[in-house]
Scaffold this active site. Structure first.
Site, PDB file in Angstrom:
ATOM      1  N   LYS A 129      -2.245 -11.564 -17.416  1.00  0.00           N
ATOM      2  CA  LYS A 129      -1.429 -10.918 -16.382  1.00  0.00           C
ATOM      3  C   LYS A 129       0.029 -11.032 -16.802  1.00  0.00           C
ATOM      4  O   LYS A 129       0.380 -11.946 -17.555  1.00  0.00           O
ATOM      5  CB  LYS A 129      -1.640 -11.624 -15.035  1.00  0.00           C
ATOM      6  N   ASP A 169       0.112  -2.870 -11.549  1.00  0.00           N
ATOM      7  CA  ASP A 169      -0.133  -3.750 -10.399  1.00  0.00           C
ATOM      8  C   ASP A 169       0.995  -3.406  -9.423  1.00  0.00           C
ATOM      9  O   ASP A 169       1.569  -2.305  -9.511  1.00  0.00           O
ATOM     10  CB  ASP A 169      -0.100  -5.235 -10.821  1.00  0.00           C
TER      11      ASP A 169
HETATM   12  P1  NDP Z   1       1.562  -0.998  -4.987  1.00  0.00           P
HETATM   13  O1  NDP Z   1       2.878  -1.433  -5.531  1.00  0.00           O
HETATM   14  O2  NDP Z   1       1.087   0.365  -5.280  1.00  0.00           O
HETATM   15  O3  NDP Z   1       1.530  -1.200  -3.408  1.00  0.00           O
HETATM   16  C1  NDP Z   1       1.754  -2.437  -2.825  1.00  0.00           C
HETATM   17  C2  NDP Z   1       1.761  -2.262  -1.320  1.00  0.00           C
HETATM   18  O4  NDP Z   1       1.817  -3.542  -0.715  1.00  0.00           O
HETATM   19  C3  NDP Z   1       2.992  -1.516  -0.820  1.00  0.00           C
HETATM   20  O5  NDP Z   1       2.667  -0.844   0.360  1.00  0.00           O
HETATM   21  C4  NDP Z   1       3.969  -2.645  -0.557  1.00  0.00           C
HETATM   22  O6  NDP Z   1       4.982  -2.323   0.400  1.00  0.00           O
HETATM   23  C5  NDP Z   1       3.059  -3.704  -0.006  1.00  0.00           C
HETATM   24  N1  NDP Z   1       3.606  -5.030  -0.286  1.00  0.00           N
HETATM   25  C6  NDP Z   1       4.022  -5.517  -1.484  1.00  0.00           C
HETATM   26  N2  NDP Z   1       4.514  -6.749  -1.356  1.00  0.00           N
HETATM   27  C7  NDP Z   1       4.386  -7.052  -0.063  1.00  0.00           C
HETATM   28  C8  NDP Z   1       4.709  -8.194   0.704  1.00  0.00           C
HETATM   29  N3  NDP Z   1       5.276  -9.280   0.139  1.00  0.00           N
HETATM   30  N4  NDP Z   1       4.411  -8.159   2.021  1.00  0.00           N
HETATM   31  C9  NDP Z   1       3.838  -7.074   2.583  1.00  0.00           C
HETATM   32  N5  NDP Z   1       3.527  -5.955   1.904  1.00  0.00           N
HETATM   33  C10 NDP Z   1       3.799  -5.954   0.610  1.00  0.00           C
HETATM   34  O7  NDP Z   1       0.522  -2.093  -5.498  1.00  0.00           O
HETATM   35  P2  NDP Z   1      -1.054  -1.979  -5.624  1.00  0.00           P
HETATM   36  O8  NDP Z   1      -1.600  -1.160  -4.520  1.00  0.00           O
HETATM   37  O9  NDP Z   1      -1.370  -1.640  -7.020  1.00  0.00           O
HETATM   38  O10 NDP Z   1      -1.486  -3.507  -5.427  1.00  0.00           O
HETATM   39  C11 NDP Z   1      -1.764  -4.071  -4.146  1.00  0.00           C
HETATM   40  C12 NDP Z   1      -2.574  -5.342  -4.322  1.00  0.00           C
HETATM   41  O11 NDP Z   1      -3.807  -5.018  -4.986  1.00  0.00           O
HETATM   42  C13 NDP Z   1      -1.928  -6.436  -5.149  1.00  0.00           C
HETATM   43  O12 NDP Z   1      -2.335  -7.701  -4.681  1.00  0.00           O
HETATM   44  C14 NDP Z   1      -2.543  -6.213  -6.529  1.00  0.00           C
HETATM   45  O13 NDP Z   1      -2.513  -7.386  -7.323  1.00  0.00           O
HETATM   46  C15 NDP Z   1      -3.959  -5.838  -6.127  1.00  0.00           C
HETATM   47  N6  NDP Z   1      -4.717  -5.109  -7.140  1.00  0.00           N
HETATM   48  C16 NDP Z   1      -4.263  -3.922  -7.651  1.00  0.00           C
HETATM   49  C17 NDP Z   1      -5.010  -3.252  -8.583  1.00  0.00           C
HETATM   50  C18 NDP Z   1      -4.632  -1.902  -9.094  1.00  0.00           C
HETATM   51  O14 NDP Z   1      -5.434  -1.306  -9.818  1.00  0.00           O
HETATM   52  N7  NDP Z   1      -3.480  -1.362  -8.748  1.00  0.00           N
HETATM   53  C19 NDP Z   1      -6.262  -3.829  -9.116  1.00  0.00           C
HETATM   54  C20 NDP Z   1      -6.691  -5.035  -8.444  1.00  0.00           C
HETATM   55  C21 NDP Z   1      -5.911  -5.652  -7.531  1.00  0.00           C
HETATM   56  P3  NDP Z   1       6.400  -1.716  -0.086  1.00  0.00           P
HETATM   57  O15 NDP Z   1       6.143  -0.261  -0.319  1.00  0.00           O
HETATM   58  O16 NDP Z   1       7.296  -1.998   1.059  1.00  0.00           O
HETATM   59  O17 NDP Z   1       6.775  -2.456  -1.312  1.00  0.00           O
END
Ligand code: NDP
Length: 449
Positions: A129, A169
């Site tokens: 990671k 991510d």
């Molecule tokens: P994105 O950056 O596309 O989206 C993240 C979302 O979560 C946004 O809506 C963001 O809000 C919100 N967010 C981020 N940080 C916080 C916080 N501290 N408190 C509340 N909301 C928060 O990321 P992903 O959708 O790719 O990833 C989301 C999760 O899924 C993570 O934990 C990631 O590790 C996990 N994941 C992702 C994968 C992938 O393929 N993308 C695969 C497996 C797991 P804002 O817009 O305000 O920043």
């Protein structure tokens, strides 16, 4: 869970003392090691070969300076990370996170979980990671490009198609992957699959964008089906986040007849009892990069509430936390249970605290842990690597069908391991054990490495 053995308690104590301040890594390691304690009696070879001691220590940690120039001509400096945790079963694989909260402990927790997640997919990929404390929010495309180019200028020394293949991510989507891929190619002259999540015009895979969200829903569907708890049809669903995972989870839930009544971002959440309109969310978050609060200006039936924790007060039958780590605490978990939640699937990595997880497990709520339930993204990333090696493009249907098979298989393997070790229905324990055994076997076979 049974009480922890002296051996594992001491291992956890040493890990905490040696990795001070890395609270998320301590949390993930404690959960995993306590599960693995259950299999040590049957596998003395793990102790003889110091497998657990080696397992908790990353093979390599790279930390580097990322200088870049902003639109005003001022030099900015961020910190970059790549943790190459375990390559026993294949090249390191795992995303890059760009978010101001990123630090070594967060990258290590994510890399550690990734080892087991990747093993569960049944594909030959090790765990890693990376990321940076860079915040893409509010930056121009030009600034994001300058940052990504500087980040890749260092990272390119450590990755390779058969060495380490990063992906996206939080904060790293198609735009960032494109800039990093371009810089790698410019520096090395190589057109090889060193990143996944690429654009379709230069080596990306169909269904990679959808994979984590779709896979999450396939996993939860199978978990509900096999426990005779019905399916998504007619159910109210709450999904936190509004990024890549959340958006495509929404799409698949809706395809299957469910209604997504609430979504969030890091500032607050929206609630619409009639169902959240996905096109509006996509336009706001993917295209305009705006706040989710804007949604209520377009849809009058919806309300917006500041603060993201409150989303768990919204009654639902299925909860899919898909934003970030530790977003469901014990109290939120109790509220979900009280409101009749049947199933929780972790779209994010470790969104439930250890206390929250225990609330779900004790209350009989079906609980799909992230390393199993959100493995669809990395699984399709591995399929993207296969397509790149073969110089072939598979159809959406072919990739989606493989994804569904993989998710069902992950559920079955986790369920089988949980049952075998006396914890039927506990998919946290099941996923940890099922993922670990293959890695442990490979580590032993390869000797003292
Ligand atoms: P994105 O950056 O596309 O989206 C993240 C979302 O979560 C946004 O809506 C963001 O809000 C919100 N967010 C981020 N940080 C916080 C916080 N501290 N408190 C509340 N909301 C928060 O990321 P992903 O959708 O790719 O990833 C989301 C999760 O899924 C993570 O934990 C990631 O590790 C996990 N994941 C992702 C994968 C992938 O393929 N993308 C695969 C497996 C797991 P804002 O817009 O305000 O920043």
């Amino acid at each position: 869970m049974a009480s922890t053995s002296k051996y594992v308690s001491e291992l956890i104590e040493k890990l905490i003392a040696k990795n001070k301040g890395e609270s998320e890594f301590h949390q993930a390691a404690t959960e995993i090691l306590e599960s693995l304690d259950l299999i040590l009696d049957k596998h003395p070879e793990y102790l003889e070969n110091s497998v657990l001691e080696r397992f908790v220590e990353p093979e390599r940690v790279v930390m580097f300076r990322v200088p870049w120039v902003d639109d005003k001509g001022k030099m900015q400096v961020n910190r970059g990370f790549r943790v190459q945790f375990n390559s026993a079963i294949g090249p390191y694989k795992g995303g890059l996170r760009f978010h101001p909260s990123v630090n070594l402990g967060i990258i290590k927790f994510l890399g550690f979980e990734q080892i087991l997640k990747n093993s569960l997919t049944g594909l030959a990929i090790g765990g890693g990671k990376g990321g940076s404390d860079f915040d893409p929010k509010g930056k121009s495309d030009n600034e994001v490009m300058h940052f990504c180019q500087s980040f890749m200028t260092e990272l390119h020394k450590h990755i390779g198609a058969d060495v380490d293949v990063p992906a996206g991510d939080i904060g790293v989507g198609g735009r960032e992957i494109g800039y990093m891929y371009g810089q790698y190619k410019r520096m090395t002259g190589l057109s090889v699959g060193i990143l996944t999540g690429k654009g379709l015009s230069y080596g990306g895979s169909l269904a990679r964008t959808e994979a984590t969200g779709y896979g999450l829903v396939y996993f939860v569907e199978e978990m509900m089906r096999s426990n005779h708890k019905g399916d998504f049809n007619g159910k109210n669903v709450v999904i936190s986040g509004s990024g890549n995972v959340a958006i495509y989870a929404h799409q698949k839930v809706t395809d299957l007849g469910g209604t997504v009544v609430a979504m969030s971002d890091s500032a607050g959440y929206i609630y619409d009892p009639k169902g959240i309109n996905l096109d509006t969310v996509k336009q706001l978050k993917e295209v305009e990069r705006k706040r989710i609060s804007e949604y209520v200006k377009i849809h009058k039936s919806a309300t917006y509430t500041e603060g993201c924790f409150g989303i768990w007060n919204v009654p639902c039958e299925i909860a899919l936390p898909s934003a970030t780590q530790n977003e469901i605490d014990e109290q939120s978990a109790k509220t979900l249970v009280k409101n009749g939640c049947l199933a929780v699937g972790e779209g994010a990595n470790m969104p439930a605290t250890l206390d929250a997880t225990n609330v779900f497990l004790k209350s009989g709520v079906l609980f799909g842990p992230g390393k199993a339930a959100n493995a669809g993204g990395v699984a399709v990333s591995a399929l993207e690597m296969s397509q790149n090696s073969q110089r072939l493009d598979w159809t959406f249907e072919k990739v989606d069908a493989k994804l569904k098979d993989i998710m069902i298989n992950i559920f079955n393997e986790s369920a089988k391991a949980a049952k075998e070790y006396g914890h039927d229905g506990n998919y946290v324990i099941g996923a940890n054990i099922a993922g670990f055994k293959k890695v442990a076997e490979a580590m032993i076979a390869q000797g003292a490495v």
